[in-house]
Design an enzyme around this catalytic site. Structure first.
Site, mmCIF file in Angstrom:
data_model
loop_
_atom_site.group_PDB
_atom_site.id
_atom_site.type_symbol
_atom_site.label_atom_id
_atom_site.label_comp_id
_atom_site.label_asym_id
_atom_site.label_seq_id
_atom_site.Cartn_x
_atom_site.Cartn_y
_atom_site.Cartn_z
ATOM 1 N N SER A 47 0.944 -1.311 -0.017
ATOM 2 C CA SER A 47 -0.141 -0.155 -0.058
ATOM 3 C C SER A 47 0.935 1.376 -0.005
ATOM 4 O O SER A 47 2.156 1.216 0.025
ATOM 5 C CB SER A 47 -0.968 0.123 1.201
ATOM 6 O OG SER A 47 -1.816 1.214 1.291
ATOM 7 N N ARG A 51 -0.444 -4.226 -7.025
ATOM 8 C CA ARG A 51 -1.627 -4.891 -6.335
ATOM 9 C C ARG A 51 -2.790 -4.174 -6.889
ATOM 10 O O ARG A 51 -2.733 -3.028 -6.895
ATOM 11 C CB ARG A 51 -1.632 -4.798 -4.759
ATOM 12 C CG ARG A 51 -2.645 -5.472 -3.979
ATOM 13 C CD ARG A 51 -2.481 -7.140 -4.169
ATOM 14 N NE ARG A 51 -3.419 -7.864 -3.117
ATOM 15 C CZ ARG A 51 -4.670 -8.140 -3.534
ATOM 16 N NH1 ARG A 51 -5.045 -8.113 -5.003
ATOM 17 N NH2 ARG A 51 -5.379 -8.976 -2.745
ATOM 18 N N THR A 55 -7.003 1.740 4.910
ATOM 19 C CA THR A 55 -6.777 0.840 6.078
ATOM 20 C C THR A 55 -7.482 1.087 7.199
ATOM 21 O O THR A 55 -8.048 0.047 8.005
ATOM 22 C CB THR A 55 -5.083 0.983 6.323
ATOM 23 O OG1 THR A 55 -4.490 0.588 5.165
ATOM 24 C CG2 THR A 55 -4.727 0.013 7.238
ATOM 25 N N CYS A 87 -0.428 -6.938 -17.132
ATOM 26 C CA CYS A 87 0.430 -7.685 -15.864
ATOM 27 C C CYS A 87 1.609 -6.983 -15.685
ATOM 28 O O CYS A 87 2.503 -6.799 -16.367
ATOM 29 C CB CYS A 87 0.787 -9.060 -16.604
ATOM 30 S SG CYS A 87 1.898 -10.124 -15.238
ATOM 31 N N CYS A 141 4.618 -14.593 -10.904
ATOM 32 C CA CYS A 141 3.293 -13.864 -10.267
ATOM 33 C C CYS A 141 3.376 -13.390 -8.861
ATOM 34 O O CYS A 141 3.962 -13.918 -8.175
ATOM 35 C CB CYS A 141 2.147 -15.247 -10.301
ATOM 36 S SG CYS A 141 0.595 -14.533 -9.673
ATOM 37 N N CYS A 154 -1.303 -9.928 -7.761
ATOM 38 C CA CYS A 154 -1.906 -8.545 -8.073
ATOM 39 C C CYS A 154 -3.417 -8.886 -8.383
ATOM 40 O O CYS A 154 -4.259 -7.875 -8.056
ATOM 41 C CB CYS A 154 -1.214 -7.717 -8.835
ATOM 42 S SG CYS A 154 -1.445 -8.134 -10.807
ATOM 43 N N CYS A 177 -4.956 -9.797 -13.795
ATOM 44 C CA CYS A 177 -5.486 -10.802 -14.864
ATOM 45 C C CYS A 177 -6.717 -11.327 -14.624
ATOM 46 O O CYS A 177 -7.601 -11.404 -15.609
ATOM 47 C CB CYS A 177 -4.579 -11.823 -15.149
ATOM 48 S SG CYS A 177 -4.424 -12.863 -13.318
#
Length: 641
Positions: free
Chosen positions: A141, A390, A426, A584, A610, A613, A616
């Site tokens: 974050s 992310r 958050t 990606c 990978c 995130c 896809c």
């Protein structure tokens, strides 16, 4: 010393009779990563070592804590027809099972044990499963946090007289908001929602680790490195709990020598806090039609780096946000730069995934951003020490689903409580976990039978909480950018909402289409060419992925599930010309030139790259990529993100 699975499970079950904080696991076993090179054919089972620079920090894996009593057996010569599911799974009964060790899941776990301990109920079992090898390893974050929820949960979290206080909080300093052109930075008024006085810049990765320690102190059973892969149901259709995935399955589907069956956890209440677009959460949302009365969710992709900058360029606590360049006028997004810690700078960009041009690359746009004078002057001479990406939820108030269902509930980003104009989520994620915990404690305290439990109080308390109030106030800002004026129209309307209307209008804008439906054909859009990286400020994608610490054993079933790779290429490539490779941020998908194929290319999935995130699963035009959890403990191992 090797400890049998049976012994480890027995130790776990002993907590029922003798609850005690579990000691933190010691880091061990430095692990070398192999990234699959792009545009390179690699023989199955033979990962190619990337020549990308390695991360400055060693990648470490946690020792696995086996939860299954299934004996480890040799299966090398087993019959081809052997079905691993023919072996029964062991099970354990807990009061509450929480899936996901992020801020929401940990806040829920801590609050539940606080209530149980205050009531003198030491036998109340709260178990938390986290797919990352250690808590915080998959957390990414900005992050500037509003401390309202954490101050309620742990009032002395920063107190000088608290020996276990969190020591990584940098008080927010000067705020600025900028509109960028290619070479200019134009000051903008700062909306009230974005004022950060009293807030803190943190590494959410570090804060999550700290919350995990506090959870263990109050008696939460925390199991990192175990991926919940299946939702279990009772005969009446209510949620019974979850099962962890099997270990030691080869890519072929056959069990390997050290095959280990997963384990079931049966709970009176199961809370899903998997974060954005969780693999189990999307199943329960569909099963219980939780979106039946809400709009579809919409998402953004956040890409982030952490830099160690030259001391003379460091301005502790300074917060900068920007909109505009390098994104096209019809693409929603923004960027940030936060100075925190000791000479550390968090820099990142969010690109809304409802963009229409399939030639656009969020990763490429982020590299262009760093070359803008506003950012480049800070980064020059510094060192990039961490990278990550992310997906995040952007739908806001009108996209919040129902959160309770028989036997469980959704908490945190799983439900979607990010305040996009505020650039924060958050505090809402943690607050939702605490509300769910309180509703769970009440429901289980009032119910003595073994029947299914429904958290009516959670639905009610959520709708009467600060979460709904603040999200309702800004509900029209994000969708206002869908106007024909693009970013300019959105900025004008959002300014009016922020300073004048403040949400007090009778209308609620809708999100026009889902993110994957927004994508146009490649032939109808302008092709975008991105400059080559310079290796100083901008980097190729494999160099960036090497900084994530990501690791997946290659000989396992591909967790990015595409039923038919050739059919996917035939249906997707002619229209979108390799969209997957561009959306990606980790080089997982590529189309390799192959004259033997009708499209002239072969679709390839480099699953070991990978970084989880979820883009896809969200952006694939035909929705034929299904992201599922790999073996527990795998994926990125983020540092200071």
């Amino acid at each position: 010393m090797s400890v049998s699975a049976t012994t480890r499970l027995a130790t776990c079950l002993c907590r029922k009779a003798t609850p005690a904080p579990r000691p933190r696991l010691q880091q061990q076993q430095q692990h070398q990563r192999g990234l699959r090179s792009l545009s390179t054919v690699v023989a199955p089972g033979r990962p190619r070592q990337s020549n990308a620079r390695q991360s400055h920090s060693p990648v470490v894996l946690q020792p696995r804590r086996l939860l299954s009593t299934t004996p480890s057996r040799l299966y090398a010569d087993v019959d081809e027809a052997f079905d691993p599911k023919s072996i029964d799974r062991e099970s354990d009964e807990v009061d509450v099972c929480i899936v996901g060790g992020g801020p929401a899941g940990l806040a829920a776990a801590i609050r539940l044990k606080q209530l149980a301990n205050d009531a003198g109920n030491d036998e109340f079992r709260v178990l938390l499963l986290e797919k990352a090898g250690e808590l915080g390893a998959h957390i990414l974050s900005g992050a500037v946090i509003q401390p309202s929820a954490i101050e309620e949960l742990i009032p002395d979290w920063l107190a000088e007289d608290n020996p276990n206080r969190f020591e990584g909080a940098t008080p927010a300093g000067a705020d600025s908001m900028r509109f960028l052109t290619k070479g200019m930075s134009i000051p903008l008024p700062i909306p009230p929602q974005m004022h950060n006085h009293g807030n803190y810049i943190v590494s959410l990765n570090e804060l999550t680790k700290w919350l995990g320690e506090r959870a263990e102190e109050v008696g939460v059973e925390v199991y990192s490195g175990f991926a919940a892969s299946e939702v279990l149901y009772k005969p009446d259709g209510s949620v019974k709990g979850v099962a962890t995935n099997d270990l030691g399955i080869a890519r072929s589907g056959k069990p390997k020598d050290a095959f280990e069956r997963g384990m079931e956890f049966h709970a009176r209440i199961t809370l899903f806090g998997e974060g954005c677009h969780g693999s189990l959460s999307k199943q329960v949302i569909k099963k219980f039609d939780l979106r039946g009365e809400s709009q579809p969710q919409t998402y953004g992709l956040g890409i982030k780096e952490v830099w160690e900058v030259q001391p003379e360029k460091f301005k502790k606590g300074e917060i900068t946000h920007s909109v505009g360049y390098p994104l096209p006028a019809d693409v929603y997004g923004g960027a940030w730069m936060y100075h925190f810690g000791d000479n550390l700078v968090s820099i990142g960009q969010v690109v809304a995934l409802d963009y229409s041009n399939p030639w656009l690359s969020p990763y490429g746009e982020f590299q262009k951003l760093k070359q803008h004078p506003l950012y480049k002057k800070v980064l020059e001479g510094g060192k990039c020490i961490s990278y990550g990406a992310r997906a995040l939820i952007e739908g806001g108030f009108q996209s919040i689903p129902k959160v309770a269902f028989p036997g469980g509930a959704l908490i945190g980003d799983t439900a979607g409580f990010v305040n996009v104009p505020k650039v924060k989520g958050t505090h809402n994620a943690m607050k939702s976990g605490m509300l769910a915990a309180e509703a769970t404690w009440t429901a289980l305290s009032d119910s003595s039978d073994a029947g299914s439990v429904f958290l009516y109080d959670y639905e009610d308390s959520l709708r009467n909480s600060s979460i709904f109030k603040e999200l309702k106030e800004v509900r029209n800002m994000r969708p206002s950018f869908h106007s024909p004026l693009g970013i300019y129209g959105g900025l004008m309307y959002s300014g009016i909402e922020a300073f004048i209307f403040k949400g007090r209008v009778p209308w609620t804008f809708k999100h026009k289409v889902t993110d994957h439906e927004a994508t146009k054909s490649a032939d109808s859009c302008k092709k975008i060419e991105y400059p080559k990286p310079d290796g100083k400020i901008t980097f190729d994608i494999l160099t960036s992925v090497s900084r994530t610490g990501t690791n997946h054993e290659e000989d396992q079933p591909v967790h990015l599930q595409v039923k038919d790779w050739e059919k996917h290429a035939a249906e997707t490539y002619p229209k979108f010309k390799g969209l997957e490779n561009r959306f990606c941020p980790a080089g997982v998908y590529e189309y390799v030139d192959d004259a033997s194929k009708p499209e002239g290319v072969r679709f390839q999935i480099n699953a070991q790259n990978c970084i989880h995130c979820k883009t896809c699963d969200i952006k694939a035009p035909n929705q034929d990529i299904n992201w599922q959890v790999p073996q527990g403990g795998e994926g990125p191992k983020y540092y200071m993100t």
